[in-house]
Design a protein around this motif. Structure first.
Motif, short mmCIF file in Angstrom:
data_model
loop_
_atom_site.label_atom_id
_atom_site.label_comp_id
_atom_site.label_asym_id
_atom_site.label_seq_id
_atom_site.Cartn_x
_atom_site.Cartn_y
_atom_site.Cartn_z
N ALA A 1 -83.77 -36.48 3.92
CA ALA A 1 -82.82 -35.69 4.72
C ALA A 1 -81.46 -36.37 4.84
N SER A 2 -81.40 -37.69 4.61
CA SER A 2 -80.14 -38.43 4.71
C SER A 2 -79.41 -38.55 3.38
N SER B 1 -72.29 -44.32 0.27
CA SER B 1 -73.06 -43.07 0.25
C SER B 1 -74.54 -43.40 0.09
N ALA B 2 -75.39 -42.66 0.79
CA ALA B 2 -76.84 -42.83 0.67
C ALA B 2 -77.32 -42.10 -0.58
N SER C 1 -70.57 -33.97 6.64
CA SER C 1 -71.74 -34.76 7.01
C SER C 1 -72.50 -35.26 5.79
N GLY C 2 -72.24 -34.68 4.60
CA GLY C 2 -72.74 -35.23 3.35
C GLY C 2 -74.12 -34.79 2.93
N GLY D 1 -85.90 -35.70 -2.07
CA GLY D 1 -84.52 -36.16 -2.08
C GLY D 1 -83.55 -35.03 -1.78
N ALA D 2 -82.57 -34.87 -2.67
CA ALA D 2 -81.58 -33.79 -2.53
C ALA D 2 -81.94 -32.59 -3.39
#
Length: 251
Positions: A71-72, A100-101, A178-179, A201-202
């Motif tokens: 989520a981050s 950046s994460a 917020s990315g 992940g994303a």
């Protein structure tokens, strides 16, 4: 969906203020990869080549406590070495770096308490170029303070398409504000909006047959901003391709 959008708009300003007013938190930091940052490419967010995805080498793998099951992914953190704590003699005073994460730093249970990235530990395993902004190379690990901050990105949000005929896996990249992605939808030329779910992940998935249709997307960030990205992908798209938009987020 309209009701959800209204609720998002109502809470967006409060979310933005909360992000801006967040307190600094204590953590620790190490680094991985070499001096050019090339070994940090790929990772548990699924971004692949971090240059192509918009993130570059100023990045970090987050401990499980911060990663939050993906989520981050994409969030930005400003990190400073904390000279007031043990190990602070290895700080570079007056410096900070924003990363950046892009990856997960997993716990290593061969070490006591799972190592630096063990349960409950806020830890950043940073690229070497990012880490050396704030710490002396020979230290290996330093105490830090960190704060989540607004991301600045070049260009628009990007959508990378993987999967097969009835399974779409969309990696959502290069978010400003917020990315990170809080919710996502996809729409074909012949369909309504279909809500996607996080796969890993994303990467967001849709169990739908949309091959041969032009695609639109809608995304809500974890900061609460909602944007529709209409007609982003032409009907002749192929798996493995990435499509760039001219829209991005503010919060």
């Amino acid at each position: 969906m309209e009701m959800a959008k209204s609720l998002i708009l109502c809470t967006a300003f409060a979310a933005c203020l909360a992000l801006a007013a967040a307190d600094w938190s204590q953590g620790t930091a190490t680094f991985y990869g070499g001096p050019d940052g090339s070994d940090t490419m790929g990772g548990a967010c699924g971004y692949g080549n971090l240059y192509n995805a918009g993130y570059g080498v100023l990045n970090a793998a987050l401990s499980e406590t911060l990663f939050k099951d993906g989520a981050s992914c994409g969030q930005c953190y400003t990190i400073s070495c904390d000279g007031s704590r043990p190990g602070g003699e290895y700080c570079k005073p007056g410096t900070s770096i924003t990363v950046s994460a892009t990856n997960l730093c997993p716990a290593n249970f061969a070490l006591p308490n799972g190592g630096w990235c063990g349960p409950g530990r806020p830890h950043f395993d940073m690229s070497q170029p990012a880490w050396e902004h704030i710490g002396v190379y020979r230290a290996g690990v330093i105490p830090v303070v960190y704060q989540q901050v607004r991301c600045s990105r070049q260009g628009g949000v990007r959508f990378s398409i993987a999967g097969f005929n009835y399974f779409l896996l969309i990696n959502i990249q290069n978010l400003a504000g917020s990315g990170s992605v809080g919710a996502a939808w996809i729409k074909g030329d012949s369909t309504g909006w279909i809500q996607m779910s996080r796969n890993w992940g994303a990467n967001w998935q849709a169990l739908s047959g949309l091959v041969g249709q032009g695609l639109s997307f809608a995304v809500t960030t974890t900061g609460g901003q909602y944007i529709q990205f209409l007609n982003v992908v032409p009907a002749w798209w192929k798996f493995g391709e990435t499509y760039t938009t001219n829209q991005n987020f503010y919060y």
